[in-house]
Design an enzyme around this catalytic site. Sequence first.
Site, PDB file in Angstrom:
ATOM      1  N   SER A  43       0.876  -1.184   0.000  1.00  0.00           N
ATOM      2  CA  SER A  43       0.000   0.000   0.000  1.00  0.00           C
ATOM      3  C   SER A  43       0.907   1.226   0.000  1.00  0.00           C
ATOM      4  O   SER A  43       0.980   1.973   0.971  1.00  0.00           O
ATOM      5  CB  SER A  43      -0.931  -0.015   1.211  1.00  0.00           C
ATOM      6  OG  SER A  43      -0.201   0.032   2.412  1.00  0.00           O
ATOM      7  N   HIS A 156      -3.316  -6.195   2.521  1.00  0.00           N
ATOM      8  CA  HIS A 156      -2.437  -7.214   3.085  1.00  0.00           C
ATOM      9  C   HIS A 156      -3.131  -8.553   3.302  1.00  0.00           C
ATOM     10  O   HIS A 156      -2.552  -9.482   3.851  1.00  0.00           O
ATOM     11  CB  HIS A 156      -1.844  -6.727   4.407  1.00  0.00           C
ATOM     12  CG  HIS A 156      -0.936  -5.544   4.241  1.00  0.00           C
ATOM     13  ND1 HIS A 156      -0.461  -4.807   5.288  1.00  0.00           N
ATOM     14  CD2 HIS A 156      -0.415  -4.974   3.115  1.00  0.00           C
ATOM     15  CE1 HIS A 156       0.316  -3.830   4.828  1.00  0.00           C
ATOM     16  NE2 HIS A 156       0.349  -3.912   3.515  1.00  0.00           N
ATOM     17  N   GLU A 165      -4.822  -2.729   9.111  1.00  0.00           N
ATOM     18  CA  GLU A 165      -4.131  -3.275  10.285  1.00  0.00           C
ATOM     19  C   GLU A 165      -4.851  -2.951  11.585  1.00  0.00           C
ATOM     20  O   GLU A 165      -5.190  -1.800  11.837  1.00  0.00           O
ATOM     21  CB  GLU A 165      -2.712  -2.691  10.395  1.00  0.00           C
ATOM     22  CG  GLU A 165      -1.863  -3.024   9.186  1.00  0.00           C
ATOM     23  CD  GLU A 165      -0.504  -2.335   9.235  1.00  0.00           C
ATOM     24  OE1 GLU A 165       0.029  -2.145  10.342  1.00  0.00           O
ATOM     25  OE2 GLU A 165      -0.002  -1.985   8.157  1.00  0.00           O
ATOM     26  N   GLU A 206       1.496  -9.575   6.933  1.00  0.00           N
ATOM     27  CA  GLU A 206       2.330  -9.147   8.053  1.00  0.00           C
ATOM     28  C   GLU A 206       2.214 -10.091   9.248  1.00  0.00           C
ATOM     29  O   GLU A 206       2.659  -9.776  10.348  1.00  0.00           O
ATOM     30  CB  GLU A 206       1.981  -7.709   8.455  1.00  0.00           C
ATOM     31  CG  GLU A 206       2.296  -6.740   7.325  1.00  0.00           C
ATOM     32  CD  GLU A 206       2.183  -5.276   7.719  1.00  0.00           C
ATOM     33  OE1 GLU A 206       1.725  -4.983   8.844  1.00  0.00           O
ATOM     34  OE2 GLU A 206       2.548  -4.434   6.893  1.00  0.00           O
ATOM     35  N   ASP A 243      -4.345   0.938  11.635  1.00  0.00           N
ATOM     36  CA  ASP A 243      -3.851   1.570  10.406  1.00  0.00           C
ATOM     37  C   ASP A 243      -4.848   1.223   9.306  1.00  0.00           C
ATOM     38  O   ASP A 243      -4.703   0.202   8.626  1.00  0.00           O
ATOM     39  CB  ASP A 243      -2.452   1.063  10.036  1.00  0.00           C
ATOM     40  CG  ASP A 243      -1.974   1.682   8.711  1.00  0.00           C
ATOM     41  OD1 ASP A 243      -2.672   2.588   8.200  1.00  0.00           O
ATOM     42  OD2 ASP A 243      -0.917   1.261   8.208  1.00  0.00           O
ATOM     43  N   GLU A 287      -3.388   5.455  12.355  1.00  0.00           N
ATOM     44  CA  GLU A 287      -2.444   5.836  11.289  1.00  0.00           C
ATOM     45  C   GLU A 287      -3.188   5.876   9.959  1.00  0.00           C
ATOM     46  O   GLU A 287      -4.002   4.983   9.684  1.00  0.00           O
ATOM     47  CB  GLU A 287      -1.338   4.774  11.285  1.00  0.00           C
ATOM     48  CG  GLU A 287      -0.387   4.829  10.108  1.00  0.00           C
ATOM     49  CD  GLU A 287       0.523   3.595  10.092  1.00  0.00           C
ATOM     50  OE1 GLU A 287       0.711   2.945  11.151  1.00  0.00           O
ATOM     51  OE2 GLU A 287       1.027   3.258   9.017  1.00  0.00           O
ATOM     52  N   ASP A 314       1.347   8.328   7.488  1.00  0.00           N
ATOM     53  CA  ASP A 314       2.281   7.391   6.830  1.00  0.00           C
ATOM     54  C   ASP A 314       2.341   7.750   5.346  1.00  0.00           C
ATOM     55  O   ASP A 314       3.218   8.501   4.913  1.00  0.00           O
ATOM     56  CB  ASP A 314       1.809   5.949   7.066  1.00  0.00           C
ATOM     57  CG  ASP A 314       2.554   4.920   6.233  1.00  0.00           C
ATOM     58  OD1 ASP A 314       3.614   5.248   5.690  1.00  0.00           O
ATOM     59  OD2 ASP A 314       2.072   3.765   6.094  1.00  0.00           O
ATOM     60  N   LYS A 339       9.673   5.309   7.435  1.00  0.00           N
ATOM     61  CA  LYS A 339      10.130   4.130   6.688  1.00  0.00           C
ATOM     62  C   LYS A 339      11.313   4.547   5.819  1.00  0.00           C
ATOM     63  O   LYS A 339      11.163   5.424   4.945  1.00  0.00           O
ATOM     64  CB  LYS A 339       9.015   3.617   5.787  1.00  0.00           C
ATOM     65  CG  LYS A 339       7.798   3.061   6.533  1.00  0.00           C
ATOM     66  CD  LYS A 339       6.637   2.874   5.566  1.00  0.00           C
ATOM     67  CE  LYS A 339       5.491   2.075   6.173  1.00  0.00           C
ATOM     68  NZ  LYS A 339       4.256   2.172   5.363  1.00  0.00           N
ATOM     69  N   HIS A 367       8.498  -1.201   9.519  1.00  0.00           N
ATOM     70  CA  HIS A 367       8.819  -2.174   8.467  1.00  0.00           C
ATOM     71  C   HIS A 367       7.953  -1.893   7.241  1.00  0.00           C
ATOM     72  O   HIS A 367       7.175  -0.927   7.223  1.00  0.00           O
ATOM     73  CB  HIS A 367       8.532  -3.593   8.988  1.00  0.00           C
ATOM     74  CG  HIS A 367       7.053  -3.856   9.181  1.00  0.00           C
ATOM     75  ND1 HIS A 367       6.508  -5.111   9.211  1.00  0.00           N
ATOM     76  CD2 HIS A 367       6.000  -2.993   9.342  1.00  0.00           C
ATOM     77  CE1 HIS A 367       5.201  -5.013   9.374  1.00  0.00           C
ATOM     78  NE2 HIS A 367       4.871  -3.749   9.461  1.00  0.00           N
ATOM     79  N   LYS A 390       6.987  -0.422  14.608  1.00  0.00           N
ATOM     80  CA  LYS A 390       5.901  -1.235  14.050  1.00  0.00           C
ATOM     81  C   LYS A 390       6.556  -2.242  13.120  1.00  0.00           C
ATOM     82  O   LYS A 390       7.151  -1.870  12.115  1.00  0.00           O
ATOM     83  CB  LYS A 390       4.952  -0.303  13.294  1.00  0.00           C
ATOM     84  CG  LYS A 390       3.879  -0.999  12.519  1.00  0.00           C
ATOM     85  CD  LYS A 390       2.891   0.003  11.936  1.00  0.00           C
ATOM     86  CE  LYS A 390       2.745  -0.218  10.445  1.00  0.00           C
ATOM     87  NZ  LYS A 390       1.541   0.390   9.876  1.00  0.00           N
TER      88      LYS A 390
END
Length: 426
Positions: A43, A156, A165, A206, A243, A287, A314, A339, A367, A390
């Site tokens: 994403s 994901h 998430e 994940e 998230d 997030e 993010d 990141k 990550h 994270k």
Amino acid sequence: MSYIIKTIDAFEILDSRGDPTLQVRVELDSGDTGTASVPSGASTGRREAVEIRDKDPARYDGKGLLKAISIIRTFVQNRLKGMDVREQRVIDQHLINLDRTDNKSWLGGNVSVGVSMAVARAAAAALDCPLYAHLKQASTPRLPVPLINVINGGRHAENSLDFQEFMIVPHRAASFADALRFAAETFHALKATLRKYDHSTAVGDEGGFAPNLKSNEEACDLIVEAICLAGLRPGVDVALALDPAATSFWNEDRYVLERSDASILSSAELLEDYTNLVNAYPIVSIEDGFAEDDWDGFRAQTAALGDRIQVVGDDLYVTNPALIRRGLDERATNAALIKLNQIGTVSETIDAIELCRGAGWPYIISHRSGETEDSFISDFAVAMGASQIKAGSLSRSERLAKYNRLLSRAMENCPLGATRNCPLLG
Ligand code: PGA
Ligand code: ZN
């Protein structure tokens, strides 16, 4: 002792999705080496540093990296050979100059970040110290509180959840080891809880579970039940974080939640949903609650909920100092996700962190959904004095590699992170 670069080489390895990624190796005149592997997002934000890939359909479905390897063996090696690896900022500036685009699209964000991280590793090897000690910025390195993904959705997982998430935050543990134990006990309790209601316990990218649930509320209910089953107190010992990665369900100025209840929401209606969730559950962080182009949505969320939760950007910032500066000016959020591969060098990542630190914003080292066994981000989080990391769930070894590095003897003397300004720890 020599710190001078002799060779830079790169190889194709496979990431946690079985896609090729770069492993970069820097060798010094002294014989010391530094190796780093590059993660990859699913994403991704529109403004992140661009990965270069071969686009040759005959290899790895176009995702091969032979072109990237050739760039490293020629342009990058020629430019950096003979340089001192302790000069991270000078080397990173050479990478930036070599590229000369806004988004690393010529050199490749994957090339740039891989070389930059391998240079840091080579310096740590030559200095004979742990990576975190070499990169250390804060006067006291500290261990981050982990944000641990326990339910996957969105890009994901192929399930019924639009939010990407659902995480747990063991924010009141006395040590990193205790925080991880609280999370592991909750993770196992969640597996039992999912089984109890006949839900799948298969995992997503994940490592969090990817059940077909009917709503975001059901996901939060199951997690709260699991925290209790583990003998812990929701909101006291273990809190929740989300998230949604809302860019992935943003379409023509509307949020289209097509997987769960097929609702189509305005920005204001989505904020109402978040407010209801924050009122009903012990959520401490959201997030990317809004899409990367919906700055109004973020500003409204920060105004409405910013004194109760951590509002994190993010995709909104993609670790880009210019975008973080805009976020600070506009009070778009009160925290940022960081990141390395979004911006493409270690030094630019540190610049982004310094902006956050100056503003008193928490910064979360993260990550990517496509990962390798490389635990660079663990050392980086400790070195930067980040209050949080994270790194995915407590299954899949590419995720555990990060947490296990933080448990290792090298780090056992660092205190658990806490910041005055972090609502997580308030
Ligand atoms: P990505 O997801 O690595 O697929 O971009 C992680 C995140 O959104 O935080
Ligand atoms: Zn995100």
